[in-house]
Write a protein that holds these residues in place. Structure first.
Motif, PDB file in Angstrom:
ATOM      1  N   ARG A   1       0.845  -1.203   0.000  1.00  0.00           N
ATOM      2  CA  ARG A   1       0.000   0.000   0.000  1.00  0.00           C
ATOM      3  C   ARG A   1       0.876   1.246   0.000  1.00  0.00           C
ATOM      4  O   ARG A   1       1.751   1.389   0.845  1.00  0.00           O
ATOM      5  CB  ARG A   1      -0.909   0.027   1.234  1.00  0.00           C
ATOM      6  CG  ARG A   1      -2.008  -1.017   1.238  1.00  0.00           C
ATOM      7  CD  ARG A   1      -3.121  -0.685   0.238  1.00  0.00           C
ATOM      8  NE  ARG A   1      -4.085  -1.791   0.197  1.00  0.00           N
ATOM      9  CZ  ARG A   1      -4.014  -2.822  -0.641  1.00  0.00           C
ATOM     10  NH1 ARG A   1      -3.034  -2.870  -1.525  1.00  0.00           N
ATOM     11  NH2 ARG A   1      -4.907  -3.788  -0.611  1.00  0.00           N
ATOM     12  N   GLU A   2       0.571   2.133  -0.956  1.00  0.00           N
ATOM     13  CA  GLU A   2       1.192   3.471  -1.013  1.00  0.00           C
ATOM     14  C   GLU A   2       2.704   3.415  -0.888  1.00  0.00           C
ATOM     15  O   GLU A   2       3.323   4.217  -0.182  1.00  0.00           O
ATOM     16  CB  GLU A   2       0.610   4.362   0.090  1.00  0.00           C
ATOM     17  CG  GLU A   2      -0.855   4.632  -0.120  1.00  0.00           C
ATOM     18  CD  GLU A   2      -1.475   5.375   1.054  1.00  0.00           C
ATOM     19  OE1 GLU A   2      -0.712   5.842   1.914  1.00  0.00           O
ATOM     20  OE2 GLU A   2      -2.700   5.479   1.082  1.00  0.00           O
TER      21      GLU A   2
ATOM     22  N   HIS B   1       9.135   4.723  -7.209  1.00  0.00           N
ATOM     23  CA  HIS B   1       7.734   4.338  -6.990  1.00  0.00           C
ATOM     24  C   HIS B   1       7.061   5.384  -6.111  1.00  0.00           C
ATOM     25  O   HIS B   1       7.679   5.906  -5.189  1.00  0.00           O
ATOM     26  CB  HIS B   1       7.635   2.989  -6.276  1.00  0.00           C
ATOM     27  CG  HIS B   1       8.290   1.867  -7.009  1.00  0.00           C
ATOM     28  ND1 HIS B   1       9.126   0.975  -6.399  1.00  0.00           N
ATOM     29  CD2 HIS B   1       8.249   1.507  -8.309  1.00  0.00           C
ATOM     30  CE1 HIS B   1       9.568   0.101  -7.291  1.00  0.00           C
ATOM     31  NE2 HIS B   1       9.051   0.415  -8.461  1.00  0.00           N
ATOM     32  N   GLU B   2       5.794   5.663  -6.383  1.00  0.00           N
ATOM     33  CA  GLU B   2       5.032   6.550  -5.522  1.00  0.00           C
ATOM     34  C   GLU B   2       3.584   6.084  -5.536  1.00  0.00           C
ATOM     35  O   GLU B   2       3.031   5.803  -6.608  1.00  0.00           O
ATOM     36  CB  GLU B   2       5.141   7.994  -6.047  1.00  0.00           C
ATOM     37  CG  GLU B   2       4.826   9.009  -4.983  1.00  0.00           C
ATOM     38  CD  GLU B   2       5.449  10.366  -5.303  1.00  0.00           C
ATOM     39  OE1 GLU B   2       5.601  10.653  -6.496  1.00  0.00           O
ATOM     40  OE2 GLU B   2       5.745  11.111  -4.359  1.00  0.00           O
ATOM     41  N   GLN B   3       2.983   5.997  -4.375  1.00  0.00           N
ATOM     42  CA  GLN B   3       1.586   5.573  -4.273  1.00  0.00           C
ATOM     43  C   GLN B   3       1.350   4.261  -5.006  1.00  0.00           C
ATOM     44  O   GLN B   3       0.376   4.105  -5.729  1.00  0.00           O
ATOM     45  CB  GLN B   3       0.666   6.661  -4.867  1.00  0.00           C
ATOM     46  CG  GLN B   3       0.719   7.989  -4.137  1.00  0.00           C
ATOM     47  CD  GLN B   3       0.048   7.900  -2.766  1.00  0.00           C
ATOM     48  OE1 GLN B   3      -1.021   7.327  -2.622  1.00  0.00           O
ATOM     49  NE2 GLN B   3       0.710   8.430  -1.755  1.00  0.00           N
TER      50      GLN B   3
ATOM     51  N   GLY C   1       5.197   4.024   2.852  1.00  0.00           N
ATOM     52  CA  GLY C   1       4.226   3.008   2.493  1.00  0.00           C
ATOM     53  C   GLY C   1       4.360   1.772   3.348  1.00  0.00           C
ATOM     54  O   GLY C   1       5.112   1.748   4.317  1.00  0.00           O
TER      55      GLY C   1
ATOM     56  N   LYS D   1       6.528   3.912  -1.491  1.00  0.00           N
ATOM     57  CA  LYS D   1       7.367   4.943  -2.093  1.00  0.00           C
ATOM     58  C   LYS D   1       8.822   4.517  -2.039  1.00  0.00           C
ATOM     59  O   LYS D   1       9.333   4.197  -0.968  1.00  0.00           O
ATOM     60  CB  LYS D   1       7.186   6.270  -1.345  1.00  0.00           C
ATOM     61  CG  LYS D   1       7.982   7.390  -1.990  1.00  0.00           C
ATOM     62  CD  LYS D   1       7.667   8.734  -1.373  1.00  0.00           C
ATOM     63  CE  LYS D   1       8.401   9.823  -2.123  1.00  0.00           C
ATOM     64  NZ  LYS D   1       8.211  11.138  -1.507  1.00  0.00           N
TER      65      LYS D   1
ATOM     66  N   ASP E   1       0.245   0.526  -5.197  1.00  0.00           N
ATOM     67  CA  ASP E   1      -0.548  -0.493  -4.501  1.00  0.00           C
ATOM     68  C   ASP E   1      -0.486  -1.792  -5.290  1.00  0.00           C
ATOM     69  O   ASP E   1      -0.565  -1.769  -6.515  1.00  0.00           O
ATOM     70  CB  ASP E   1      -2.022  -0.071  -4.395  1.00  0.00           C
ATOM     71  CG  ASP E   1      -2.187   1.135  -3.497  1.00  0.00           C
ATOM     72  OD1 ASP E   1      -1.191   1.506  -2.847  1.00  0.00           O
ATOM     73  OD2 ASP E   1      -3.286   1.699  -3.475  1.00  0.00           O
TER      74      ASP E   1
ATOM     75  N   LYS F   1       5.784   5.221 -12.109  1.00  0.00           N
ATOM     76  CA  LYS F   1       6.003   5.090 -10.664  1.00  0.00           C
ATOM     77  C   LYS F   1       4.935   4.287  -9.939  1.00  0.00           C
ATOM     78  O   LYS F   1       4.878   4.288  -8.717  1.00  0.00           O
ATOM     79  CB  LYS F   1       6.115   6.479 -10.006  1.00  0.00           C
ATOM     80  CG  LYS F   1       7.254   7.290 -10.574  1.00  0.00           C
ATOM     81  CD  LYS F   1       7.178   8.718 -10.113  1.00  0.00           C
ATOM     82  CE  LYS F   1       8.201   9.549 -10.869  1.00  0.00           C
ATOM     83  NZ  LYS F   1       8.060  10.968 -10.657  1.00  0.00           N
ATOM     84  N   ARG F   2       4.024   3.638 -10.657  1.00  0.00           N
ATOM     85  CA  ARG F   2       3.005   2.843  -9.964  1.00  0.00           C
ATOM     86  C   ARG F   2       2.637   1.648 -10.834  1.00  0.00           C
ATOM     87  O   ARG F   2       3.237   1.443 -11.877  1.00  0.00           O
ATOM     88  CB  ARG F   2       1.780   3.708  -9.679  1.00  0.00           C
ATOM     89  CG  ARG F   2       1.181   4.271 -10.947  1.00  0.00           C
ATOM     90  CD  ARG F   2       0.252   5.439 -10.669  1.00  0.00           C
ATOM     91  NE  ARG F   2      -0.086   6.064 -11.947  1.00  0.00           N
ATOM     92  CZ  ARG F   2      -1.063   5.638 -12.735  1.00  0.00           C
ATOM     93  NH1 ARG F   2      -1.826   4.631 -12.386  1.00  0.00           N
ATOM     94  NH2 ARG F   2      -1.295   6.226 -13.896  1.00  0.00           N
TER      95      ARG F   2
END
Lengths: 371, 258
Positions: B9-10, B21-23, B60, B12, B25, B219-220
Motif C-alpha cells: 500500500r502506497e 515508486h510513488e503511491q 508506504g 514509495k 498499490d 512510478k506505480r
C-alpha cells in the motif's frame, strides 16, 4: 503459524493398516525421518488422507515410508489435494536412479593436483615466451610507424604506474633504508666500524634494493592493475570487438603499457635508491652520530658508477617481465568475474616470483664478471 | 490467513531525488503466478528487493505473509523461512557444488537435520527443478546458463516455500530452454501450490503461465489483470508492448495450443 504435529499410528480396527495425520512439512522433517525409520511391518495399507498439510519434503518421507513397508506408492490413500504433489515427487525420485560416485581417492586427487600444477607452470613459461615473441613482433611493426603510436594511452599509463606509485615507493624505500642502517649499526658497532654503515646502505640500495623494491611493488600494484583492466575488457568481449574492427589488441593495449613501464620503472628505481640512502642517512645521523657531510663524502668515496649501473640495468628487464605477465594474464581471463580475480592473483604471484629469480641470477652473473 | 500473501500500500521508493515508486498499490493472491512487466528503469527489481526486505522503502506499507517487512526492525525470519528467490543468473555460491548450494538454506533453518536427510532433500529439489543427479556434485561454473537457473530454482525451493520470487527466469535462455522452464514452473506451481512473483520481459512466458499480469510504469502499477485485460489497457507503452511485432508473434504462437 503452529502446525499440528504429524501422527503415525495403526488403525484401531485394522492393525495391519497405518493411519497418518497432522502436518507433514519440512519443519517436521527431522521428527518424521526418525519416525519413518522406526516403522516396521506387517503393514499392508497406508491411509494418508488424514494428513492436513503436505509439502515436497513430507511427500518424500511419505514415499520412503511406503517403500520401507513395501507398499506400492500407487496404493497410498491420499487426500484429493495432495495427489499432484506426491506424483511429482515420485516422478522426480524415479527419474534417474544411482547416486553419483564421489570420484577418486584423495591420494590420487593430490597426485593429479601436483601434476597439474607442474604442467601449468611449464605451460605458463612457454606462454610467456610466446607472448614475448608476439609483443616484440608487434613492437617492430609499430615502432617505425608513428601513426600507430598511442601517445595519450602511454602517458596515461605512465601517470598511473609511475607518478601515482612514487609516494609509496619513496616511503617504503626510505623505511627499509633506515632498517638496513639499523641492522648494520648493530653488527658493526662491535667492531668500531660504524662508518661502514654508509657503505652497507649505499651498496645495498644502488645494486639491489632500490630496483628490487620498486619492481616488487610494481609487480603487486601494476601487474594486477594490467590484468584487471585487460581481463575486464576480455570478459566483456571488448577484445573480440577490437579484432573484428581490424584493430590489434596487442598494439593497442600491450605496447602502451609496456612502453610506460619501461620508462617509469627505471625512474622510480632512481627515486627508491635516493630515498633508501636518505633513510640510511637519518639513522646514521641520529643514532651513530655521523655528520651529514661525512655520510655524503663516504658515499662518493666508496661507490663507483658501475654499482649504480648494476642496479639500473635490471630495471628495464623487470619492467618487461611485469608488463608482459600482467597483460598476458589479462588476455587469459575467461567469461566470468571470478576468473578476473584468479588471473589477477596469478599475475602478481608470477611477476613477483620472476622478478626475484631474475634478480638472483643477475647477482650471480655480476659477481662472476667481477662488477 | 488472508488470501493475499503480499499486500503493498502506497509504497514509495526513492534514490536521492529520483523517485522510482510513488503511491504504488499491489496485491498478490494466493496460488497465482503474477507476471510483472515494465520498461527498463521502472523499478521492477527495486520492487522485488523491497518486498524481500533487501531495501527499505521511503514510505508506504509492505506486508508479506501477514508481517510488515518495510521497517528496519522488521522480523524477516518468516519471510526467509517461507519464501524462495531465484536471482537473474541463479546467484549460486560459486565455491559450493550444486547440491551444497541447495543444502545451504536447509542447514541454516534446520541445523538439527541429519546430513543424510539434508542430502536427500537437496537431491529431491534438484530433480524437481529438472536437473539430473549427475549435476549435483558439479560447481556452478561447470554448468550451462539454463542449468544454473534450474540449480538456482532448486535452491529457492529448498525450504518448500509458499512464495517464490523469480527475476527474469527465462532471460538468456534459448526459446526451447525458456519454454521448458515455463513448463517446469507451471508444473511446480500446480503440484507444490506455490504463489509466484515473476519479473519478466518474455511475452511467451506471460502468455504461457501467468494468471495475472501487472504493468509497472509512471512510478506505480499502471494496470493489473488477466493478460487479455491488460493488453487492452489504453496506454502507449502497454499498447506498444502487447501489440508490437514481437507480441503478435508470441500471441500467434500461443493460438494453436489454446
Amino acid at each position: 503459524m503452529s502446525a499440528s504435529s504429524p501422527q503415525i499410528a495403526a488403525d484401531p480396527d485394522r492393525p495391519e493398516r497405518l493411519r497418518l495425520g497432522g502436518a507433514w512439512l519440512v519443519d517436521q522433517a527431522v521428527e518424521l525421518d526418525a519416525a519413518v525409520a522406526r516403522q516396521r511391518g506387517p503393514i499392508n495399507a497406508i491411509d494418508a488422507s488424514g494428513i492436513t498439510r503436505l509439502d515436497a519434503a513430507g511427500a518424500m518421507l511419505l514415499l520412503r515410508l511406503a517403500q520401507r513397508l513395501e507398499i506400492n506408492p500407487e496404493r497410498l490413500e491420499l487426500a484429493e489435494q495432495h495427489h499432484a504433489l506426491v506424483e511429482a515427487v515420485a516422478r522426480a525420485q524415479t527419474s534417474d536412479e544411482g547416486e553419483p560416485d564421489l570420484g577418486e581417492p584423495s591420494w590420487r586427487r593430490l597426485l593429479a593436483h601436483v601434476g597439474r600444477a607442474v604442467a601449468d607452470s611449464w605451460g605458463n613459461l612457454v606462454q610467456l615466451l610466446a607472448f614475448l615473441g608476439q609483443t616484440l613482433a608487434t613492437a617492430v611493426r609499430v615502432l617505425p610507424n608513428p601513426r600507430l603510436w598511442r601517445p595519450t594511452a602511454t602517458v596515461h599509463h605512465m601517470e598511473q604506474t609511475g607518478l601515482d606509485a612514487l609516494p609509496l615507493v619513496a616511503l617504503l624505500s626510505f623505511l627499509i633504508g633506515a632498517v638496513v642502517a639499523f641492522l648494520g649499526a648493530t653488527v658493526l658497532k662491535d667492531f668500531g666500524a660504524e662508518l661502514f654503515v654508509v657503505d652497507l646502505v649505499a651498496y645495498a640500495f644502488l645494486r639491489e634494493m632500490g630496483v628490487l623494491l620498486t619492481a616488487i611493488l610494481l609487480a603487486g600494484r601494476t601487474a594486477s592493475a594490467f590484468t584487471a583492466q585487460i581481463g575486464t575488457m576480455k570478459s566483456r568481449e571488448e577484445i573480440d570487438a577490437m579484432r573484428t574492427l581490424g584493430l590489434d589488441p596487442v598494439a593497442l593495449l600491450v605496447i602502451p603499457r609496456l612502453t610506460a613501464l619501461l620508462i617509469m620503472l627505471p625512474l622510480l628505481a632512481v627515486f627508491a635508491m635516493l630515498a633508501g640512502l636518505l633513510g640510511g642517512m637519518l639513522v646514521a645521523v641520529m643514532t651513530l652520530g655521523i655528520p651529514v657531510e661525512l655520510y655524503i663524502s663516504r658515499v662518493y668515496e666508496s661507490i663507483e658508477l658501475r654499482h649504480y649501473l648494476v642496479g639500473l640495468i635490471k630495471a628495464p628487464l623487470f619492467a618487461l617481465v611485469i608488463a608482459l605477465v600482467g597483460c598476458m594474464e589479462g588476455f587469459k581471463v575467461g567469461g566470468t568475474a571470478q576468473s578476473v580475480g584468479e588471473r589477477t592473483t596469478s599475475a602478481v604471484v608470477q611477476s613477483i616470483t620472476l622478478v626475484i629469480v631474475i634478480n638472483a641470477l643477475a647477482a650471480v652473473f655480476f659477481m662472476e664478471i667481477g662488477w | 490467513m488472508s488470501d493475499c500473501p503480499i499486500v503493498i500500500r502506497e509504497l514509495k521508493n526513492q534514490f536521492g531525488s529520483q523517485v522510482v515508486h510513488e503511491q504504488l498499490d499491489l496485491d498478490v493472491r494466493r496460488g497465482e503466478i503474477l507476471g510483472v512487466v515494465g520498461g527498463s528503469g521502472t523499478g521492477k527489481s527495486v520492487l522485488m528487493r523491497a518486498i524481500l526486505g533487501l531495501r527499505l522503502p521511503q514510505g508506504g506499507r509492505i506486508e508479506v505473509l501477514g508481517q510488515r517487512v518495510d521497517r528496519p526492525s522488521a522480523d524477516l525470519e518468516t519471510l526467509r523461512r517461507r519464501s524462495g528467490v531465484l536471482f537473474q543468473d541463479g546467484a549460486l555460491f560459486s565455491s559450493l557444488t550444486v547440491v551444497e548450494n541447495v543444502e545451504v538454506p536447509l542447514k541454516t533453518q534446520y541445523p538439527k537435520m541429519s546430513a543424510r536427510l539434508r542430502h536427500d532433500l537437496a537431491l529431491l529439489k534438484i530433480r524437481l527443478a529438472g536437473l539430473s543427479a549427475e549435476a549435483a556434485p558439479k560447481l556452478p561454473s561447470e554448468l550451462s546458463g539454463g542449468m544454473r537457473k534450474r540449480a538456482g530454482l532448486a535452491r529457492a525451493l529448498a525450504l518448500d516455500p509458499e512464495l517464490l520470487f523469480l527475476d527474469e527466469p527465462t532471460a538468456g535462455l534459448d526459446p526451447i530452454g525458456a519454454a521448458a522452464f515455463d513448463e517446469l514452473l507451471l508444473t511446480l506451481k500446480q503440484s507444490l501450490g506455490l504463489t509466484v512473483f515473476l519479473i519478466t520481459h518474455d511475452l511467451d512466458t506471460l502468455y504461457a503461465i501467468c494468471d495475472r499480469v501487472a504493468v509497472l510504469g509512471e512510478k506505480r502499477i499502471l494496470t493489473i489483470g488477466s493478460i487479455g485485460e491488460v493488453a487492452d489497457f489504453d496506454h502507449d507503452w502497454v499498447q506498444e508492448y502487447f501489440h508490437g511485432p514481437r507480441a503478435r508473434a508470441a500471441q500467434a504462437a500461443r493460438r494453436p495450443r489454446s
